[in-house]
Scaffold this motif. Sequence first.
Motif, PDB file in Angstrom:
ATOM      1  N   PRO A   1       0.818  -1.217   0.000  1.00 42.76           N
ATOM      2  CA  PRO A   1       0.000   0.000   0.000  1.00 42.76           C
ATOM      3  C   PRO A   1       0.849   1.263   0.000  1.00 42.76           C
ATOM      4  N   GLU A   2       2.148   1.107   0.255  1.00 40.76           N
ATOM      5  CA  GLU A   2       3.070   2.256   0.312  1.00 40.76           C
ATOM      6  C   GLU A   2       4.482   1.703   0.183  1.00 40.76           C
ATOM      7  N   GLY A   3       5.479   2.585   0.090  1.00 31.54           N
ATOM      8  CA  GLY A   3       6.820   2.114  -0.225  1.00 31.54           C
ATOM      9  C   GLY A   3       7.822   2.102   0.914  1.00 31.54           C
ATOM     10  N   THR A   4       7.571   2.879   1.961  1.00 31.38           N
ATOM     11  CA  THR A   4       8.599   3.083   2.988  1.00 31.38           C
ATOM     12  C   THR A   4       8.992   1.792   3.712  1.00 31.38           C
ATOM     13  N   ALA A   5       7.974   1.027   4.156  1.00 30.25           N
ATOM     14  CA  ALA A   5       8.262  -0.202   4.899  1.00 30.25           C
ATOM     15  C   ALA A   5       9.047  -1.178   4.018  1.00 30.25           C
TER      16      ALA A   5
ATOM     17  N   TYR B   1      -1.179  -0.010  -3.983  1.00 31.28           N
ATOM     18  CA  TYR B   1      -2.545  -0.515  -4.039  1.00 31.28           C
ATOM     19  C   TYR B   1      -3.259  -0.268  -2.721  1.00 31.28           C
ATOM     20  N   ARG B   2      -4.390   0.402  -2.785  1.00 24.30           N
ATOM     21  CA  ARG B   2      -5.193   0.586  -1.578  1.00 24.30           C
ATOM     22  C   ARG B   2      -6.660   0.411  -1.954  1.00 24.30           C
ATOM     23  N   TYR B   3      -7.354  -0.408  -1.164  1.00 25.44           N
ATOM     24  CA  TYR B   3      -8.769  -0.663  -1.446  1.00 25.44           C
ATOM     25  C   TYR B   3      -9.580   0.496  -0.871  1.00 25.44           C
ATOM     26  N   GLU B   4      -9.551   1.633  -1.591  1.00 22.15           N
ATOM     27  CA  GLU B   4     -10.224   2.843  -1.121  1.00 22.15           C
ATOM     28  C   GLU B   4     -11.520   3.030  -1.889  1.00 22.15           C
ATOM     29  N   ARG B   5     -12.360   3.949  -1.400  1.00 22.66           N
ATOM     30  CA  ARG B   5     -13.545   4.319  -2.168  1.00 22.66           C
ATOM     31  C   ARG B   5     -13.088   5.247  -3.287  1.00 22.66           C
TER      32      ARG B   5
ATOM     33  N   ARG C   1      -8.378   9.664  -6.161  1.00 17.99           N
ATOM     34  CA  ARG C   1      -8.208   8.557  -5.206  1.00 17.99           C
ATOM     35  C   ARG C   1      -8.512   7.246  -5.914  1.00 17.99           C
ATOM     36  N   TYR C   2      -7.502   6.447  -6.086  1.00 13.50           N
ATOM     37  CA  TYR C   2      -7.629   5.235  -6.875  1.00 13.50           C
ATOM     38  C   TYR C   2      -7.190   4.019  -6.072  1.00 13.50           C
ATOM     39  N   ARG C   3      -7.538   2.849  -6.589  1.00 12.25           N
ATOM     40  CA  ARG C   3      -7.114   1.619  -5.904  1.00 12.25           C
ATOM     41  C   ARG C   3      -5.741   1.184  -6.374  1.00 12.25           C
TER      42      ARG C   3
ATOM     43  N   ALA D   1      11.318   8.849  -1.911  1.00 13.39           N
ATOM     44  CA  ALA D   1      12.721   8.919  -1.506  1.00 13.39           C
ATOM     45  C   ALA D   1      12.814   8.594  -0.022  1.00 13.39           C
ATOM     46  N   GLU D   2      13.832   7.846   0.351  1.00  9.94           N
ATOM     47  CA  GLU D   2      14.041   7.534   1.761  1.00  9.94           C
ATOM     48  C   GLU D   2      15.519   7.737   2.082  1.00  9.94           C
ATOM     49  N   ALA D   3      15.797   8.440   3.177  1.00  8.30           N
ATOM     50  CA  ALA D   3      17.171   8.625   3.642  1.00  8.30           C
ATOM     51  C   ALA D   3      17.279   7.927   4.989  1.00  8.30           C
TER      52      ALA D   3
ATOM     53  N   VAL E   1      -1.211  15.227  11.081  1.00 10.60           N
ATOM     54  CA  VAL E   1      -0.745  14.017  11.769  1.00 10.60           C
ATOM     55  C   VAL E   1      -0.392  12.895  10.801  1.00 10.60           C
ATOM     56  N   ARG E   2      -0.899  12.927   9.565  1.00 10.09           N
ATOM     57  CA  ARG E   2      -0.638  11.897   8.561  1.00 10.09           C
ATOM     58  C   ARG E   2      -1.312  10.579   8.939  1.00 10.09           C
ATOM     59  N   GLY E   3      -1.527   9.736   7.921  1.00  9.46           N
ATOM     60  CA  GLY E   3      -2.312   8.524   8.122  1.00  9.46           C
ATOM     61  C   GLY E   3      -1.513   7.256   8.378  1.00  9.46           C
TER      62      GLY E   3
ATOM     63  N   ASP F   1       1.353   5.214  10.986  1.00  5.75           N
ATOM     64  CA  ASP F   1       1.759   5.275  12.398  1.00  5.75           C
ATOM     65  C   ASP F   1       3.243   5.486  12.643  1.00  5.75           C
ATOM     66  N   TYR F   2       4.070   5.328  11.605  1.00  3.39           N
ATOM     67  CA  TYR F   2       5.505   5.285  11.902  1.00  3.39           C
ATOM     68  C   TYR F   2       6.167   6.640  12.087  1.00  3.39           C
ATOM     69  N   TYR F   3       5.420   7.723  11.919  1.00  2.83           N
ATOM     70  CA  TYR F   3       6.077   9.038  11.951  1.00  2.83           C
ATOM     71  C   TYR F   3       6.499   9.498  13.340  1.00  2.83           C
ATOM     72  N   THR F   4       7.635  10.149  13.380  1.00  3.14           N
ATOM     73  CA  THR F   4       8.133  10.819  14.579  1.00  3.14           C
ATOM     74  C   THR F   4       8.670  12.173  14.113  1.00  3.14           C
TER      75      THR F   4
ATOM     76  N   ALA G   1      -3.886  16.327  -1.196  1.00  2.00           N
ATOM     77  CA  ALA G   1      -2.485  16.006  -0.873  1.00  2.00           C
ATOM     78  C   ALA G   1      -1.813  15.387  -2.094  1.00  2.00           C
ATOM     79  N   VAL G   2      -0.873  16.119  -2.660  1.00  2.00           N
ATOM     80  CA  VAL G   2      -0.159  15.546  -3.811  1.00  2.00           C
ATOM     81  C   VAL G   2       1.056  14.749  -3.353  1.00  2.00           C
ATOM     82  N   GLY G   3       1.494  14.990  -2.134  1.00  4.04           N
ATOM     83  CA  GLY G   3       2.628  14.225  -1.622  1.00  4.04           C
ATOM     84  C   GLY G   3       2.746  14.405  -0.130  1.00  4.04           C
TER      85      GLY G   3
HETATM   86  P1  HAM Z   1       0.914   8.826   1.731  1.00  2.00           P
HETATM   87  O1  HAM Z   1       0.596  10.193   2.211  1.00  2.00           O
HETATM   88  O2  HAM Z   1       0.026   7.736   2.156  1.00  2.00           O
HETATM   89  O3  HAM Z   1       2.400   8.553   2.214  1.00  2.00           O
HETATM   90  O4  HAM Z   1       0.990   8.817   0.148  1.00  2.00           O
HETATM   91  C1  HAM Z   1       1.794   9.743  -0.542  1.00  2.00           C
HETATM   92  C2  HAM Z   1       1.061  10.263  -1.771  1.00  2.00           C
HETATM   93  O5  HAM Z   1       0.607   9.176  -2.578  1.00  2.00           O
HETATM   94  C3  HAM Z   1      -0.193  11.047  -1.458  1.00  2.00           C
HETATM   95  O6  HAM Z   1       0.107  12.375  -1.131  1.00  2.00           O
HETATM   96  C4  HAM Z   1      -0.955  10.937  -2.765  1.00  2.00           C
HETATM   97  O7  HAM Z   1      -0.480  11.882  -3.711  1.00  2.00           O
HETATM   98  C5  HAM Z   1      -0.575   9.563  -3.244  1.00  2.00           C
HETATM   99  N1  HAM Z   1      -1.682   8.631  -2.927  1.00  2.00           N
HETATM  100  C6  HAM Z   1      -1.897   7.966  -1.782  1.00  2.00           C
HETATM  101  N2  HAM Z   1      -3.021   7.223  -1.874  1.00  2.00           N
HETATM  102  C7  HAM Z   1      -3.520   7.427  -3.104  1.00  2.00           C
HETATM  103  C8  HAM Z   1      -4.679   6.948  -3.827  1.00  2.00           C
HETATM  104  N3  HAM Z   1      -5.518   6.075  -3.286  1.00  2.00           N
HETATM  105  N4  HAM Z   1      -4.875   7.392  -5.100  1.00  2.00           N
HETATM  106  C9  HAM Z   1      -4.015   8.265  -5.668  1.00  2.00           C
HETATM  107  N5  HAM Z   1      -2.919   8.745  -5.054  1.00  2.00           N
HETATM  108  C10 HAM Z   1      -2.671   8.338  -3.787  1.00  2.00           C
HETATM  109  C11 HAM Z   1       3.090   7.402   1.969  1.00  2.00           C
HETATM  110  O8  HAM Z   1       2.750   6.558   1.183  1.00  2.00           O
HETATM  111  C12 HAM Z   1       4.401   7.338   2.711  1.00  2.00           C
HETATM  112  N6  HAM Z   1       5.048   6.051   2.376  1.00  2.00           N
HETATM  113  C13 HAM Z   1       5.281   8.518   2.342  1.00  2.00           C
HETATM  114  C14 HAM Z   1       6.614   8.470   3.035  1.00  2.00           C
HETATM  115  C15 HAM Z   1       7.795   8.090   2.495  1.00  2.00           C
HETATM  116  N7  HAM Z   1       6.830   8.771   4.312  1.00  2.00           N
HETATM  117  C16 HAM Z   1       8.120   8.591   4.580  1.00  2.00           C
HETATM  118  N8  HAM Z   1       8.706   8.157   3.494  1.00  2.00           N
END
Ligand code: HAM
Length: 420
Positions: A81-85, A113-117, A122-124, A131-133, A256-258, A260-263, A279-281
């Motif tokens: 669902p995301e890249g950091t982990a 991939y996220r099973y969102e509405r 907002r897409y699945r 980028a990760e440092a 707060v972001r969605g 849990d790993y943030y500090t 939110a574009v990023g």
């Molecule tokens: P995130 O805020 O969940 O963070 O996603 C980052 C960006 O991905 C969002 O701002 C948005 O542009 C795009 N995004 C997320 N979900 C969707 C969706 N369902 N449809 C379209 N675009 C979407 C992360 O994923 C963290 N891993 C960011 C991070 C990296 N934190 C630390 N390192």
Amino acid sequence: MATFKAPKGTYDLIPPVSVKYLAVREAISAPLRNSGYGYIETPGFEDVGLFARGVGESTDIVSKEMYAFETKGGDQLALRPEGTASVLRAALEASLHKQGNLPVKLWYSGSYYRYERPQKGRYRHFSQVGAEAIGAEDPALDAELIILADQAYRSLGLRNFRILLNSLGDKECRPVYREALQSFLRGLDLDEETVRRAEINPLRVLDDKRPDVQKQLVGAPVLRDYLCDACKAYHEEVRALITAAGVAFEDDEKLVRGLDYYTRTTFEFVHDGLGSQSAVGGGGRYDGLSEMIGGPALPSVGWALGVDRTVLALEAEGIELDIPASTSVFAVALGEEARRVLFGKVTELRKAGVAADFSFGGKGLKGAMKDANRSGARFAVVAGERDLAEGVVQLKDMESGDQTAVPVGELIDTVRGRLA
Ligand code: HAM
């Protein structure tokens, strides 16, 4: 027979629009490649536990939106669902952190991939460049990442975005704040699910968009007042470095972001032309994640920018990217012999580094010239039996309309000369 469609919440990238996505990925990654970040690619799926432990069991991403499944072999996996982990998992697995050159700086680009509405933005299935440092606690690293994202957006011509910045504290001060917030929330009139959320993840309640909840949150304790001296000093340094770089930001203590790993440092890039999915990023520091997934202490920071939403932001600002036509020369062959000769010339042009295409399918002059126009090519090379009998081909400048006869043997050099 039934036809098939792209699954709900997904869409296909097709020409000519798809080239925009390539350009956006290129523009976002360029500043990273220029700043010591190495490219990493990880699998599209991982052990489900990586996300449950890393991103957090109580987050929407893990509890509601994950594509989790059991394989035929009995493994419990999930589409990422995301890249950091994943990136941190890969870095730990390859012991990148033991090679004495911390921080390890990595960038990536891929599908998530996220099973969102589903709705606009907002897409699945969506794509991110991230980028990760990994492995350094240094405010300059947080600042570097924010500055590079700003640079990426600006290089695309975007103007109407804002950077929201906050600090979430660390393992010393956040628990104290959490207690204070929880006892405040317990005094409110909230629905059952929100009460439950307040017990598991009270900071997320601050993010609740509903007006009746927001009204009750007036006067809630603010994290800023609870930050320990170390977190305060760290945050001030990040702010000072970004300010010195001329990057504007807004302090947003509700951010707060969605995940849990943030500090400490958290930030989000929002675009004002996108409606609810603004939110574009986003990103931030995640000093505890490595330990959460079984690694050593490796304070880290990163971000991910959404490619889909960045393209929508470009459209919202009416920005047309300056993408050069992919074809420079389009060959139009009239008759069998011309076909053989020009097909050979197209291959030669390509080998010489000139982008060239050919009128396939045995079309007549009119249809083939239409294709040449559509390709955006600067030149058309046209030849029929009569031209070849004279040892020439016609080189047509598609901009001016001028046409000149060029000896077959001089075509490659002539074209290269004219393109230069
Ligand atoms: P995130 O805020 O969940 O963070 O996603 C980052 C960006 O991905 C969002 O701002 C948005 O542009 C795009 N995004 C997320 N979900 C969707 C969706 N369902 N449809 C379209 N675009 C979407 C992360 O994923 C963290 N891993 C960011 C991070 C990296 N934190 C630390 N390192």
